[in-house]
Design an enzyme around this catalytic site. Structure first.
Site, PDB file in Angstrom:
ATOM      1  N   ASP A  67       0.815  -1.208   0.000  1.00 12.26           N
ATOM      2  CA  ASP A  67       0.000   0.000   0.000  1.00 12.26           C
ATOM      3  C   ASP A  67       0.850   1.260   0.000  1.00 12.26           C
ATOM      4  O   ASP A  67       2.065   1.214   0.164  1.00 12.26           O
ATOM      5  CB  ASP A  67      -0.945   0.002   1.217  1.00 12.26           C
ATOM      6  CG  ASP A  67      -0.253  -0.459   2.501  1.00 12.26           C
ATOM      7  OD1 ASP A  67       0.972  -0.248   2.622  1.00 12.26           O
ATOM      8  OD2 ASP A  67      -0.931  -1.016   3.380  1.00 12.26           O
ATOM      9  N   ASN A 136      -7.415  -2.977  14.639  1.00 13.55           N
ATOM     10  CA  ASN A 136      -8.803  -3.260  14.251  1.00 13.55           C
ATOM     11  C   ASN A 136      -8.908  -4.438  13.282  1.00 13.55           C
ATOM     12  O   ASN A 136      -9.968  -4.698  12.725  1.00 13.55           O
ATOM     13  CB  ASN A 136      -9.463  -2.018  13.644  1.00 13.55           C
ATOM     14  CG  ASN A 136      -8.824  -1.580  12.327  1.00 13.55           C
ATOM     15  OD1 ASN A 136      -7.842  -2.168  11.873  1.00 13.55           O
ATOM     16  ND2 ASN A 136      -9.387  -0.550  11.712  1.00 13.55           N
ATOM     17  N   HIS A 138      -7.172  -4.838  10.405  1.00 18.24           N
ATOM     18  CA  HIS A 138      -6.933  -4.586   8.980  1.00 18.24           C
ATOM     19  C   HIS A 138      -5.595  -5.166   8.530  1.00 18.24           C
ATOM     20  O   HIS A 138      -4.662  -5.297   9.312  1.00 18.24           O
ATOM     21  CB  HIS A 138      -7.040  -3.093   8.647  1.00 18.24           C
ATOM     22  CG  HIS A 138      -5.870  -2.249   9.057  1.00 18.24           C
ATOM     23  ND1 HIS A 138      -5.984  -1.217   9.953  1.00 18.24           N
ATOM     24  CD2 HIS A 138      -4.568  -2.257   8.678  1.00 18.24           C
ATOM     25  CE1 HIS A 138      -4.816  -0.628  10.107  1.00 18.24           C
ATOM     26  NE2 HIS A 138      -3.926  -1.253   9.343  1.00 18.24           N
ATOM     27  N   GLU A 143      -9.735  -2.096   5.421  1.00 16.29           N
ATOM     28  CA  GLU A 143     -10.371  -1.785   6.690  1.00 16.29           C
ATOM     29  C   GLU A 143     -11.602  -2.666   6.920  1.00 16.29           C
ATOM     30  O   GLU A 143     -12.185  -3.207   5.967  1.00 16.29           O
ATOM     31  CB  GLU A 143     -10.785  -0.308   6.705  1.00 16.29           C
ATOM     32  CG  GLU A 143      -9.636   0.673   6.562  1.00 16.29           C
ATOM     33  CD  GLU A 143      -8.873   0.889   7.859  1.00 16.29           C
ATOM     34  OE1 GLU A 143      -8.898   0.004   8.734  1.00 16.29           O
ATOM     35  OE2 GLU A 143      -8.256   1.955   7.997  1.00 16.29           O
TER      36      GLU A 143
END
Length: 241
Positions: A67, A136, A138, A143
């Protein structure tokens, strides 16, 4: 999924580096998928040391990063391009023409994403993909969502991710709100996956991603469907298993 629980961050980093080094030695013209952030930094340091000792050679290796922030020039000190140069590429002999990182400044984002997927296909796919995991759940910048994107795409970052990543910027307002990221399908297309995690703040995510359920609200859980995954974590990240 094979799970290695190591004593601490240093041991985790060494373990991951040895697996990557073995991959490079056995397939010197292979394709590596690379991650950024604080988690793999120690592994990259170990790989640089192994290179300097003459144990591994990156001259034929091709790399694809997961990314990059959208709207952040690669020359920015917080870009993932800068991170990769400072932590790995400036210290090894991988040819820069074999290094691929999404272009966060692309004017035509859809075209950039399609081109990135094509480059991965033309390289023969990713042989070994390195992953971290967000608190979280990801992976990359995929996400939590009821519907996950399969291919490289533009993603809106959650407030949690922006807060977590603010430590890499002078102010939280400086953190980009969007990023280009490989999709879940792209990640699962790798022949082998290593996921690394350390610290108590990752323990809940590790528990949720290994419970046997494929949950799009915990994107990392999707790698349970992959036939060749190695999870390398420290004792703190493993504390809820």
């Amino acid at each position: 999924m094979i799970i290695h629980v190591e004593e601490n961050y240093e041991a985790m980093s060494k373990k991951a580096a040895l697996i990557v080094a073995s991959q490079v030695v056995s397939n010197p013209a292979g394709v590596l998928g690379l991650a950024t952030g604080s988690t793999p930094a120690g592994m990259y340091k170990e790989l640089v040391d192994l290179f300097k000792e003459g144990i591994i050679d990156f001259s034929q290796i091709t790399t694809f990063n997961l990314d990059e922030y959208y709207g952040l020039p690669k020359t920015n000190e917080s870009s993932y391009y800068t991170y990769m140069m400072e932590n790995l590429f400036n210290h090894i002999n991988v040819p820069l023409e074999r290094v691929h990182i999404p272009n966060g400044m692309a004017e035509d984002v859809e075209k950039e994403c399609l081109a990135y997927e094509e480059k991965i296909r033309n390289a023969g796919g990713i042989d070994l993909q390195i992953l971290g995991i967000g608190a979280n759940g990801h992976i990359g910048f995929n996400e939590p969502d009821h519907k996950l994107s399969m291919k490289t795409h533009l993603v809106e970052l959650t407030e949690k991710t922006i807060q977590d990543n603010s430590r890499f910027f002078q102010k939280e307002e400086d953190v980009p709100t969007k990023a280009l990221s490989m999709g879940i399908g792209t990640i699962l297309g790798a022949k082998k996956i290593i996921l690394m995690a350390n610290g108590k703040n990752k323990a809940e995510a590790i528990k949720e991603m290994t419970n046997g359920y494929l949950n799009p609200m915990v994107p990392a859980s999707m790698i349970q469907a992959h036939p060749d995954v190695i999870l390398i974590i420290d004792k703190e990240a493993a504390s809820l298993l």
